[in-house]
Motif scaffolding. Sequence first.
Motif: not given
Length: 84
Positions: A48-52, A59-61, A65-69, A73-77
């Motif tokens: 997900s991306c936030i509009a700001t 980018l921190n958002h 998510q990338v670190s959690e994925a 060991r998953t993709d963004g979905f």
Amino acid sequence: MSYLPEHLAIAENLTAATCAGSLVDAYAALKGHPPASIVSAALICGYSCIATRNQRKSLNHILAQVSEATRRRTDGFGLRATAH
């Protein structure tokens, strides 16, 4: 929405890194690219991306998510890599 080939390449490298569980490689896949390219690649990957107006916050958002994925060991979905 159509994506540029470089956005698809970033997305492919990012997904491979997160599914492999390599945070270093995941961050390396994003490093050096313009913020707009990172956002496009993140959307392709399923993040997900936030509009700001503050690009750093956006980018921190994505990086959270990338670190959690990568940890899972998953993709963004949230899908795990399957062996072929």
